[in-house]
Design a protein around this motif. Structure first.
Motif, PDB file in Angstrom:
ATOM      1  N   VAL A 419      43.619  39.950  33.601  1.00  0.00           N
ATOM      2  CA  VAL A 419      42.814  40.555  32.542  1.00  0.00           C
ATOM      3  C   VAL A 419      41.397  39.988  32.618  1.00  0.00           C
ATOM      4  O   VAL A 419      41.203  38.804  32.914  1.00  0.00           O
ATOM      5  N   THR A 420      40.403  40.818  32.338  1.00  0.00           N
ATOM      6  CA  THR A 420      39.008  40.373  32.253  1.00  0.00           C
ATOM      7  C   THR A 420      38.572  40.399  30.798  1.00  0.00           C
ATOM      8  O   THR A 420      38.773  41.400  30.089  1.00  0.00           O
ATOM      9  N   GLY A 421      37.999  39.303  30.339  1.00  0.00           N
ATOM     10  CA  GLY A 421      37.548  39.207  28.965  1.00  0.00           C
ATOM     11  C   GLY A 421      36.322  38.330  28.848  1.00  0.00           C
ATOM     12  O   GLY A 421      35.668  38.026  29.860  1.00  0.00           O
ATOM     13  N   PRO A 422      35.999  37.878  27.648  1.00  0.00           N
ATOM     14  CA  PRO A 422      34.798  37.057  27.442  1.00  0.00           C
ATOM     15  C   PRO A 422      34.773  35.783  28.270  1.00  0.00           C
ATOM     16  O   PRO A 422      33.692  35.246  28.535  1.00  0.00           O
ATOM     17  N   TYR A 423      35.954  35.272  28.655  1.00  0.00           N
ATOM     18  CA  TYR A 423      36.006  34.012  29.408  1.00  0.00           C
ATOM     19  C   TYR A 423      36.431  34.235  30.855  1.00  0.00           C
ATOM     20  O   TYR A 423      37.096  33.402  31.461  1.00  0.00           O
ATOM     21  N   GLY A 424      36.035  35.393  31.407  1.00  0.00           N
ATOM     22  CA  GLY A 424      36.248  35.644  32.810  1.00  0.00           C
ATOM     23  C   GLY A 424      37.499  36.443  33.098  1.00  0.00           C
ATOM     24  O   GLY A 424      38.099  37.059  32.216  1.00  0.00           O
ATOM     25  N   THR A 425      37.887  36.434  34.355  1.00  0.00           N
ATOM     26  CA  THR A 425      39.072  37.152  34.827  1.00  0.00           C
ATOM     27  C   THR A 425      40.163  36.140  35.138  1.00  0.00           C
ATOM     28  O   THR A 425      39.943  35.187  35.881  1.00  0.00           O
ATOM     29  N   THR A 426      41.337  36.348  34.570  1.00  0.00           N
ATOM     30  CA  THR A 426      42.414  35.376  34.733  1.00  0.00           C
ATOM     31  C   THR A 426      43.773  36.044  34.622  1.00  0.00           C
ATOM     32  O   THR A 426      43.913  37.101  33.970  1.00  0.00           O
ATOM     33  N   ALA A 427      44.768  35.440  35.247  1.00  0.00           N
ATOM     34  CA  ALA A 427      46.163  35.876  35.107  1.00  0.00           C
ATOM     35  C   ALA A 427      46.949  34.953  34.177  1.00  0.00           C
ATOM     36  O   ALA A 427      48.157  35.110  34.028  1.00  0.00           O
ATOM     37  N   VAL A 428      46.278  33.980  33.556  1.00  0.00           N
ATOM     38  CA  VAL A 428      46.939  33.045  32.648  1.00  0.00           C
ATOM     39  C   VAL A 428      47.099  33.687  31.274  1.00  0.00           C
ATOM     40  O   VAL A 428      46.154  34.272  30.731  1.00  0.00           O
ATOM     41  N   TRP A 429      48.291  33.562  30.725  1.00  0.00           N
ATOM     42  CA  TRP A 429      48.576  34.051  29.369  1.00  0.00           C
ATOM     43  C   TRP A 429      49.079  32.892  28.523  1.00  0.00           C
ATOM     44  O   TRP A 429      49.788  32.010  29.004  1.00  0.00           O
ATOM     45  N   ASN A 430      48.707  32.908  27.252  1.00  0.00           N
ATOM     46  CA  ASN A 430      49.066  31.854  26.307  1.00  0.00           C
ATOM     47  C   ASN A 430      50.146  32.348  25.352  1.00  0.00           C
ATOM     48  O   ASN A 430      49.995  33.414  24.734  1.00  0.00           O
ATOM     49  N   ARG A 431      51.229  31.583  25.216  1.00  0.00           N
ATOM     50  CA  ARG A 431      52.236  31.930  24.218  1.00  0.00           C
ATOM     51  C   ARG A 431      51.855  31.273  22.909  1.00  0.00           C
ATOM     52  O   ARG A 431      51.804  30.038  22.802  1.00  0.00           O
ATOM     53  N   ILE A 432      51.596  32.088  21.902  1.00  0.00           N
ATOM     54  CA  ILE A 432      51.120  31.580  20.613  1.00  0.00           C
ATOM     55  C   ILE A 432      52.208  31.637  19.543  1.00  0.00           C
ATOM     56  O   ILE A 432      51.963  31.329  18.377  1.00  0.00           O
ATOM     57  N   GLY A 433      53.401  32.018  19.945  1.00  0.00           N
ATOM     58  CA  GLY A 433      54.549  32.085  19.047  1.00  0.00           C
ATOM     59  C   GLY A 433      55.723  32.670  19.806  1.00  0.00           C
ATOM     60  O   GLY A 433      55.612  32.993  20.989  1.00  0.00           O
ATOM     61  N   THR A 434      56.845  32.828  19.143  1.00  0.00           N
ATOM     62  CA  THR A 434      58.031  33.357  19.796  1.00  0.00           C
ATOM     63  C   THR A 434      57.795  34.792  20.246  1.00  0.00           C
ATOM     64  O   THR A 434      57.529  35.669  19.430  1.00  0.00           O
TER      65      THR A 434
END
Length: 457
Positions: A419-434
Motif C-alpha cells: 500500500v502507498t500512503g503518507p509514509y511511503g510504500t510498504t507491505a507492513v500491516w499493523n494489528r490494532i485489535g482482534t
C-alpha cells in the motif's frame, strides 16, 4: 405458565423470509481502496420475535447468545459440552435445555439444533419457563435485574461460584455493551439481584486463587474427570498442549465439574480479558489430550472459543496464555518451541483439530519467548477516516474505521498487500485489535516498518 406455539411451520417460514430480507448498511467512506460493507444483521427478526413471544428482554437474549457463541450457529455442530447453536441449547447430564425447548415450543430437536430462528426461540422459551418457576410476574419480567436467577440456571452450573460466573458474564456484557453479527447492544447500568448466589465465591476473589499459578482462579474439576498423581516425581512434565474449548469460559469450567464429562484441563483462559481459571492441579493428570502418555507428561490449557471463529482469539487471551505458558516452561524446564508447545491436533492419534488454522502460532511463540512489546502510532490520512480490515491486505473485508489523527495500539505486525500512503510504500500491516489491521503506510510509529520488540503476527 408455559407458552407454546402450535403453528411452528408457519412461524419458521415467516421468520426465515424476514431473515433473508434484511438490507446491508452502506460502507463508510475511508482512505484505503477496495472498501466493502460490514455484514448485515440477519438475526434481528429472530430476537425480536422470540423476545415478544415469550416476554423475555430482547437485549438479555442477545447478551446470553453473545456470551455463549458470539451469535454463531457453528453449522449446527455440538460444543464440547453438548450444546447447539448460537444460544447453546444443551443436552448433557447437568443441562437439558434442548429437550426443554423442544417440549415448550413443540419444535423438533433437529430444528432447534440447526435453525437460528428456532434456536433463539427455544432459548427464550426456556428462560421464560425458568422465570415463571422463579415467580417473576408480568411487571417484574420487565426488569432486567430480576432475570439473574433464570440466566444462572440456564448455564447449567452445578457449583455456585461457576453459576455466578456464568450469569455475571451475561450481565457484564449488558453493562459494557457489545456488537456482533449485526447486533448492537448499548451499555447500561445494571444491578442484578443475585439472590442466594450473592454469597457464592467470586472466581478470582480472595480464597479462590490457584496455589500453582498466582493469577489464576481455582474451580476444581470433578474427581471423576482426572487422575490424582504426584508430578513431576511420578511422571515428567515435558509438554504444554494448547486447546480451544468449543464453548464458553464459564460453560467449559462447569463441564469439567460434571462427572459425566470424562474430560478436564489444567487451565482455561477467557477470551475477553485473559482471565485464567485452574481446574486440575499441575501435579495431577488432566484428561485433555486423548492420549494417556501425553496426558501424563503435559499441562493442558484450554482457550475460550471455537476453532472456526478467529474473533475469540483476542490479544488479551494470547498474552495471558503466553504468560502462563512461559511460567510453566520455566517451572518444568520445557523448551519454548513448537516441539514442546503443541496443539491438540498434534497429539499422536488425535481426533481433534484445535486450536485450528486461526490460532496464530508465530505471535503466540514470540509472546511465550518474551517478545511482548505493544507499539503505538498516529493515523494520518487525507480522508476523515481510515478503513480497518479483518486481515493484512486490501482484499480483506472492512470491519471498522479509525479517525484521522487517532492514536492506535500496535499489538503485532505482519506482511500483507503493498500500500502507498503518507509514509511511503510498504507491505507492513499493523494489528490494532482482534482481526483489525491497518496499513503501516498510514500510521506514524516513529520507525520505518517494524517496531522493535513488537511481535510479528
Amino acid at each position: 405458565m408455559s407458552v407454546r406455539s402450535p403453528h411452528r411451520g408457519r412461524f419458521l417460514l415467516a421468520l426465515t423470509t424476514a431473515l433473508t430480507g434484511v438490507v446491508a448498511a452502506a460502507a463508510p467512506a475511508a482512505a484505503d481502496p477496495g472498501g466493502s460493507s460490514p455484514p448485515a444483521a440477519p438475526l434481528a427478526s429472530a430476537f425480536d420475535t422470540a423476545a415478544a413471544r415469550y416476554d423475555v428482554p430482547r437485549d438479555l437474549l442477545v447478551a446470553l447468545g453473545y456470551a455463549e457463541s458470539r451469535l454463531d450457529m457453528h453449522v449446527g455442530t455440538a460444543s464440547a459440552a453438548g450444546g447447539y447453536g448460537l444460544m447453546h441449547l444443551a443436552s448433557n447430564r447437568a443441562a437439558r435445555t434442548l429437550d426443554e425447548a423442544a417440549t415448550l415450543t413443540r419444535l423438533s430437536p433437529a430444528e432447534l439444533r440447526t435453525e437460528p430462528a428456532a434456536n433463539v426461540l427455544g432459548a427464550a422459551a426456556v428462560l421464560r419457563s425458568y422465570a415463571d418457576q422463579a415467580g417473576l410476574t408480568g411487571v417484574t419480567r420487565d426488569d432486567l435485574n430480576g432475570w439473574y436467577g433464570p440466566v444462572a440456571r440456564y448455564g447449567g452450573g452445578t457449583e455456585a461460584s461457576v453459576a455466578r460466573l456464568y450469569a455475571d458474564t451475561v450481565y457484564d456484557l449488558l453493562r459494557a455493551g457489545f456488537t456482533g453479527r449485526g447486533e448492537a447492544v448499548s451499555g447500561r447500568p445494571v444491578a442484578p439481584r443475585r439472590g442466594v448466589l450473592e454469597r457464592a465465591a467470586v472466581l478470582g476473589g480472595i480464597g479462590t486463587l490457584s496455589t500453582d499459578y498466582g493469577p489464576a482462579a481455582w474451580a476444581p474439576a470433578s474427581t471423576s474427570n482426572y487422575t490424582t498423581a504426584s508430578r513431576p516425581g511420578s511422571h515428567p512434565v515435558n509438554r504444554i498442549v494448547i486447546h480451544v474449548t468449543q464453548g464458553s469460559y464459564a460453560g467449559s469450567i462447569s463441564w469439567f465439574q460434571n462427572p459425566a464429562a470424562q474430560v478436564s484441563a489444567h487451565y482455561t483462559v477467557r477470551s475477553s480479558d485473559g482471565a485464567v481459571t485452574q481446574s486440575v492441579r499441575e501435579k495431577d493428570i488432566a484428561w485433555h489430550a486423548g492420549n494417556w502418555t501425553y496426558n501424563t507428561q503435559s499441562i493442558g490449557i484450554e482457550h475460550e472459543g471455537f476453532v472456526d471463529n478467529p474473533a475469540w482469539f483476542t490479544d488479551a487471551m494470547y498474552r495471558a496464555s503466553a504468560a502462563l505458558t512461559r511460567s510453566l516452561a520455566t517451572k518444568y524446564g520445557i523448551p519454548r518451541d513448537r516441539s514442546h508447545i503443541i496443539g491438540h491436533v498434534e497429539v499422536s492419534g488425535a481426533t481433534h483439530t484445535d486450536p485450528g488454522p486461526n490460532w496464530n502460532w508465530t505471535y503466540y511463540l514470540q509472546l511465550v519467548n518474551g517478545v511482548t512489546g505493544i507499539g503505538s502510532g498516529t493515523v494520518h490520512t487525507s480522508a476523515s477516516t481510515l478503513n480497518v480490515r479483518s486481515g493484512p491486505g486490501v482484499s480483506y473485508p472492512v470491519v471498522d474505521v479509525v479517525a484521522n489523527g487517532a492514536t492506535v495500539a500496535v499489538y503485532c505486525q505482519t506482511v500483507g498487500s503493498t500500500v502507498t500512503g503518507p509514509y511511503g510504500t510498504t507491505a507492513v500491516w499493523n494489528r490494532i485489535g482482534t482481526n483489525r489491521y491497518v496499513s503501516d503506510a498510514y500510521v506514524l510509529t516513529g520507525y520505518d516498518g517494524y517496531i522493535p520488540n513488537v511481535p510479528r503476527c
